[in-house]
Design a protein around this motif. Structure first.
Motif, short mmCIF file in Angstrom:
data_model
loop_
_atom_site.label_atom_id
_atom_site.label_comp_id
_atom_site.label_asym_id
_atom_site.label_seq_id
_atom_site.Cartn_x
_atom_site.Cartn_y
_atom_site.Cartn_z
N GLN A 148 30.24 44.82 32.71
CA GLN A 148 31.06 43.61 32.67
C GLN A 148 31.66 43.51 31.26
O GLN A 148 30.95 43.24 30.29
N ILE A 149 32.95 43.79 31.18
CA ILE A 149 33.64 43.90 29.89
C ILE A 149 34.95 43.12 30.00
O ILE A 149 35.76 43.41 30.88
N GLY A 150 35.13 42.13 29.15
CA GLY A 150 36.37 41.37 29.24
C GLY A 150 36.38 40.14 28.37
O GLY A 150 35.64 40.02 27.40
N GLN A 151 37.22 39.18 28.75
CA GLN A 151 37.47 37.98 27.97
C GLN A 151 37.24 36.75 28.85
O GLN A 151 37.85 36.63 29.91
N LEU A 152 36.36 35.85 28.41
CA LEU A 152 36.11 34.61 29.13
C LEU A 152 37.27 33.63 28.95
O LEU A 152 37.67 32.95 29.89
N LYS A 153 37.75 33.55 27.74
CA LYS A 153 38.87 32.69 27.36
C LYS A 153 39.39 33.24 26.04
O LYS A 153 38.75 34.11 25.45
N PRO A 154 40.54 32.79 25.56
CA PRO A 154 41.04 33.33 24.30
C PRO A 154 40.00 33.26 23.18
O PRO A 154 39.43 32.20 22.91
N ARG A 198 42.69 48.21 26.60
CA ARG A 198 41.96 49.04 27.56
C ARG A 198 40.81 48.30 28.22
O ARG A 198 40.35 48.69 29.30
N TYR A 199 40.33 47.23 27.60
CA TYR A 199 39.27 46.44 28.22
C TYR A 199 39.70 45.90 29.58
O TYR A 199 38.86 45.63 30.46
N ARG A 200 41.02 45.76 29.80
CA ARG A 200 41.51 45.23 31.08
C ARG A 200 41.23 46.19 32.25
O ARG A 200 41.26 45.76 33.40
N LEU A 201 40.95 47.44 31.98
CA LEU A 201 40.60 48.38 33.06
C LEU A 201 39.36 47.92 33.80
O LEU A 201 39.16 48.27 34.97
N PHE A 202 38.51 47.14 33.13
CA PHE A 202 37.27 46.67 33.75
C PHE A 202 37.43 45.32 34.44
O PHE A 202 36.47 44.80 35.02
N SER A 203 38.63 44.74 34.41
CA SER A 203 38.81 43.39 34.94
C SER A 203 38.48 43.27 36.43
O SER A 203 38.03 42.19 36.88
N PRO A 204 38.68 44.31 37.27
CA PRO A 204 38.29 44.15 38.67
C PRO A 204 36.78 43.98 38.86
O PRO A 204 36.33 43.57 39.92
N PHE A 205 36.02 44.32 37.82
CA PHE A 205 34.55 44.22 37.90
C PHE A 205 34.12 43.06 37.00
O PHE A 205 33.58 43.25 35.91
#
Length: 429
Positions: A350-356, A389-396
């Motif tokens: 789980q790799i991404g951004q919760l909010k800005p 590149r972190y957006r590649l994990f957004s589906p997960f």
């Protein structure tokens, strides 16, 4: 004074003794990282190299959790298979994600080389071994992965497998010569040392107690400190507490177990005649490798949704070892330990951004060494604007873990895997 590491092979063979002070007072930073495992340390080092002012908070010691007490296997891939990833995101994005996992392996290897981390004790080679005859499927898969990704793989037939792993259980294997195994605690501590050399602030015994994540500046508080930062990164893994309810609801804390045998080189080498690590291909299988120059076996396996007494688990792990290698019946266990990994239900990080300005990088259970490296790297790139590149994990994403029912389902699924593995092995006798 810093709290101690739990008693493991790695803590017994850790090669340096430096400790880091608890956070105190009001601190200004560009980035505050909560969690001092390999993902957080990788992000801290990359950000420090880029000139960012970094503060890393660790509740216990650097690499105290799963990062510093795992099997030490570093190879490409994720906890779920490529076909499962393809079904979710399509072939093109699945290939990109797999290439990222390969990059994670190289990040660890390159870091060991660049920093001269001799005490990481890198040993090349991991063999994925089957307890049944795949009737050509394994060799075809080996050739397919070589073509698709250029992996340095070699197929091993039954005679060669049994000459290396002297057990009647194994039928065939793939040797990944580009993978390796190592001492993860010494590696993690080396990352911390280098980050501090580059002026990052690492604080042990500094649990984050409350956070305020709205506004341009985020506030993270510990017992004795208040950190103000433009970005906050949560890299807390299986030991995530109430500090981030969204993360805690999104993964399952799963316990895994490892044991170390006594020092008995002749007995050990009567069974295992390779320095490559062995990953049992069963979905509920074991993983093991020689340590201390081939004198001992570090054997891992078993998962539960609760942390059982390691002494009881040691007996179960030893039974697995002796069932696999009957000649090791007299080999004693010296120590056993457990640790919590974080698993998402989709079995991807789980790799991404919760909010800005608020980032997460967790759920590395099952394939953590390469994925923590690439996870920390792509989050750092996202913060600096170097890449998205972190957006590649957004589906997960942060899917709900199912609560108590999720834990029960995970345990039942694992038992089902054990039954299916046993049935397939029985049919190959």
């Amino acid at each position: 004074m810093s709290s101690a590491y739990i008693d493991t092979y790695y803590s017994r063979t850790v090669s340096t003794s430096e400790a880091y002070p608890a956070a105190t007072g009001r601190i200004e930073a560009d980035v505050c990282i909560v969690g001092g495992g390999l993902a957080g340390l990788t992000a801290a080092l990359k950000l420090a190299r880029g000139g960012r002012k970094v503060v890393l908070l660790e509740e216990q010691r650097v690499a105290w959790g799963a990062s510093g007490r795992n099997g030490g296997f570093v190879s490409a891939g994720y906890a779920t298979g490529l076909s499962s990833i393809e079904r979710r995101v399509g072939k093109d994005q699945a290939r990109e994600l797999f290439h990222l996992s390969m990059e994670g392996v190289e990040i660890v290897r390159r870091t060991i080389d660049e920093l001269g981390i001799a005490d990481a004790k890198l040993v090349p080679g991991i063999a994925k071994a089957l307890r049944y005859n795949s009737r050509g499927a394994l060799q075809a898969a080996c050739e397919s992965q070589q073509r698709a990704f250029g992996l340095n793989l070699r197929y091993l037939g039954r005679d060669e497998v049994r000459s290396l792993f002297v057990s009647p259980k194994y039928h065939e294997a793939i040797l990944d010569k580009g993978a390796f195994h190592f001492h993860p605690l010494n590696y993690g501590r080396a990352l911390a040392r280098e980050a501090v050399r580059l002026r990052a602030a690492v604080h042990e015994n500094s649990a984050a107690t409350t956070v305020t994540l709205d506004g341009a500046r985020k506030i993270v508080r510990t017992k004795d400190a208040e950190i103000s930062a433009q970005h906050v990164v949560f890299t807390t893994g299986g030991y995530t507490g109430t500090i981030s309810p969204a993360l805690r609801r999104a993964f399952l804390p799963i316990a895994t177990y490892v044991m170390l045998t006594e020092n008995a080189p002749e007995l050990v080498q009567s069974a295992i005649r390779t320095r490559a690590a062995i990953l049992d291909d069963r979905r509920a299988g074991d993983y093991y490798r020689l340590v201390d120059d081939g004198n001992r076996i570090l054997w891992g396996g078993r998962i539960t949704t609760r942390t059982a007494d390691p002494r009881d688990i040691a007996a179960l792990l030893r039974r697995e070892m002796v069932t696999t290698y009957p000649q090791l019946a007299s080999l004693k266990t010296e120590i056993a330990w457990s640790g919590l990994m974080s698993y998402a239900r989709h079995l991807m990080p789980q790799i991404g951004q919760l909010k800005p300005g608020v980032w997460y990088c967790t759920a590395f259970g099952g394939h953590g060494m390469n994925t923590t490296a690439i996870g920390g790297t792509v989050i750092a790139e996202g913060i600096t604007g170097e890449s998205d590149r972190y957006r590649l994990f957004s589906p997960f994403g942060l899917a709900w873990n199912g609560g108590i029912l999720g834990r029960a389902a995970a345990q039942i699924t694992y038992w089902g895997y054990q039954a299916a593995d046993a049935a397939r092995e029985f049919r190959s006798r």
